[in-house]
Scaffold this motif. Structure first.
Motif, PDB file in Angstrom:
ATOM      1  N   MET A  33       1.029  -1.127  -0.042  1.00 36.01           N
ATOM      2  CA  MET A  33      -0.023   0.114  -0.193  1.00 36.01           C
ATOM      3  C   MET A  33       0.852   1.224  -0.023  1.00 36.01           C
ATOM      4  SD  MET A  33      -3.262  -0.851   0.229  1.00 36.01           S
ATOM      5  CE  MET A  33      -4.081   0.724   1.011  1.00 36.01           C
ATOM      6  N   ASP A  34       2.095   1.036   0.460  1.00 40.49           N
ATOM      7  CA  ASP A  34       2.886   2.089   0.721  1.00 40.49           C
ATOM      8  C   ASP A  34       3.520   2.602  -0.681  1.00 40.49           C
ATOM      9  OD1 ASP A  34       2.599   2.485   3.470  1.00 40.49           O
ATOM     10  OD2 ASP A  34       4.264   0.937   3.934  1.00 40.49           O
ATOM     11  N   GLY A  35       3.321   3.905  -1.009  1.00 41.19           N
ATOM     12  CA  GLY A  35       3.906   3.985  -2.550  1.00 41.19           C
ATOM     13  C   GLY A  35       3.320   3.824  -3.450  1.00 41.19           C
ATOM     14  N   SER A  36       2.036   3.264  -3.304  1.00 41.30           N
ATOM     15  CA  SER A  36       1.210   2.859  -4.646  1.00 41.30           C
ATOM     16  C   SER A  36      -0.181   3.593  -4.768  1.00 41.30           C
ATOM     17  CB  SER A  36       1.206   1.372  -4.788  1.00 41.30           C
ATOM     18  OG  SER A  36       0.484   1.023  -3.732  1.00 41.30           O
ATOM     19  N   VAL A  37      -0.643   3.516  -5.739  1.00 38.26           N
ATOM     20  CA  VAL A  37      -2.102   3.780  -6.017  1.00 38.26           C
ATOM     21  C   VAL A  37      -2.494   2.694  -6.554  1.00 38.26           C
ATOM     22  CG1 VAL A  37      -1.897   6.413  -5.951  1.00 38.26           C
ATOM     23  CG2 VAL A  37      -1.657   5.287  -8.183  1.00 38.26           C
ATOM     24  N   SER A  38      -4.081   2.462  -6.486  1.00 35.70           N
ATOM     25  CA  SER A  38      -4.650   1.110  -7.209  1.00 35.70           C
ATOM     26  C   SER A  38      -6.128   1.304  -7.593  1.00 35.70           C
ATOM     27  CB  SER A  38      -4.197  -0.116  -6.369  1.00 35.70           C
ATOM     28  OG  SER A  38      -4.701   0.050  -5.148  1.00 35.70           O
ATOM     29  N   PHE A  39      -6.602   0.382  -8.156  1.00 35.36           N
ATOM     30  CA  PHE A  39      -8.054   0.361  -8.308  1.00 35.36           C
ATOM     31  C   PHE A  39      -8.509  -1.036  -8.945  1.00 35.36           C
ATOM     32  CE2 PHE A  39      -6.282   1.958 -12.365  1.00 35.36           C
ATOM     33  CZ  PHE A  39      -7.388   1.671 -13.316  1.00 35.36           C
ATOM     34  N   VAL A  40      -9.734  -1.288  -8.895  1.00 34.35           N
ATOM     35  CA  VAL A  40     -10.337  -2.543  -9.548  1.00 34.35           C
ATOM     36  C   VAL A  40     -11.408  -2.191 -10.508  1.00 34.35           C
ATOM     37  CG1 VAL A  40     -11.530  -4.580  -8.942  1.00 34.35           C
ATOM     38  CG2 VAL A  40     -10.121  -3.648  -7.390  1.00 34.35           C
ATOM     39  N   VAL A  41     -11.169  -3.000 -11.695  1.00 28.47           N
ATOM     40  CA  VAL A  41     -12.115  -2.745 -12.828  1.00 28.47           C
ATOM     41  C   VAL A  41     -12.896  -4.096 -12.964  1.00 28.47           C
ATOM     42  CG1 VAL A  41     -12.219  -2.700 -15.302  1.00 28.47           C
ATOM     43  CG2 VAL A  41     -10.425  -1.241 -14.159  1.00 28.47           C
ATOM     44  N   ASN A  42     -14.388  -3.954 -13.132  1.00 29.71           N
ATOM     45  CA  ASN A  42     -15.067  -5.225 -13.382  1.00 29.71           C
ATOM     46  C   ASN A  42     -14.801  -5.537 -14.640  1.00 29.71           C
ATOM     47  OD1 ASN A  42     -16.932  -6.970 -13.545  1.00 29.71           O
ATOM     48  ND2 ASN A  42     -18.632  -5.740 -12.467  1.00 29.71           N
ATOM     49  N   GLY A  43     -14.259  -6.487 -15.037  1.00 34.30           N
ATOM     50  CA  GLY A  43     -13.676  -6.974 -16.463  1.00 34.30           C
ATOM     51  C   GLY A  43     -12.423  -7.087 -16.630  1.00 34.30           C
TER      52      GLY A  43
END
Length: 78
Positions: free
Chosen positions: A66-76
């Protein structure tokens, strides 16, 4: 079952989630940056928090955090 893609990138290369989204939507693989994507299946109707935890688990097992990152989830699939 639904297919999801968890996308994560280094804050050294991405100022925000929007920049990371743009990289995958616009730039694609034409520009090399420190990021990864993980595709997985989850049961239909599973809560979105569980989907996020599955994606994070996959990324963290590959050395991300989690440190030093950005993230997200996509349906597909991305």
């Amino acid at each position: 079952m639904n297919t999801f893609t968890f996308i994560i990138g280094s804050t050294d290369d991405f100022d925000s989630i929007d920049n990371l989204v743009d990289h995958f939507e616009v730039d694609g693989s034409s520009i090399t940056k420190h990021c990864s994507s993980f595709e997985f299946d989850a049961p239909t109707g599973v809560h979105e928090d569980v989907v996020t935890m599955i994606g994070r688990g996959m990324a963290f097992s590959e050395g991300w955090s989690m440190d030093g990152s950005v993230s997200f989830v996509v349906n597909g699939v991305v």
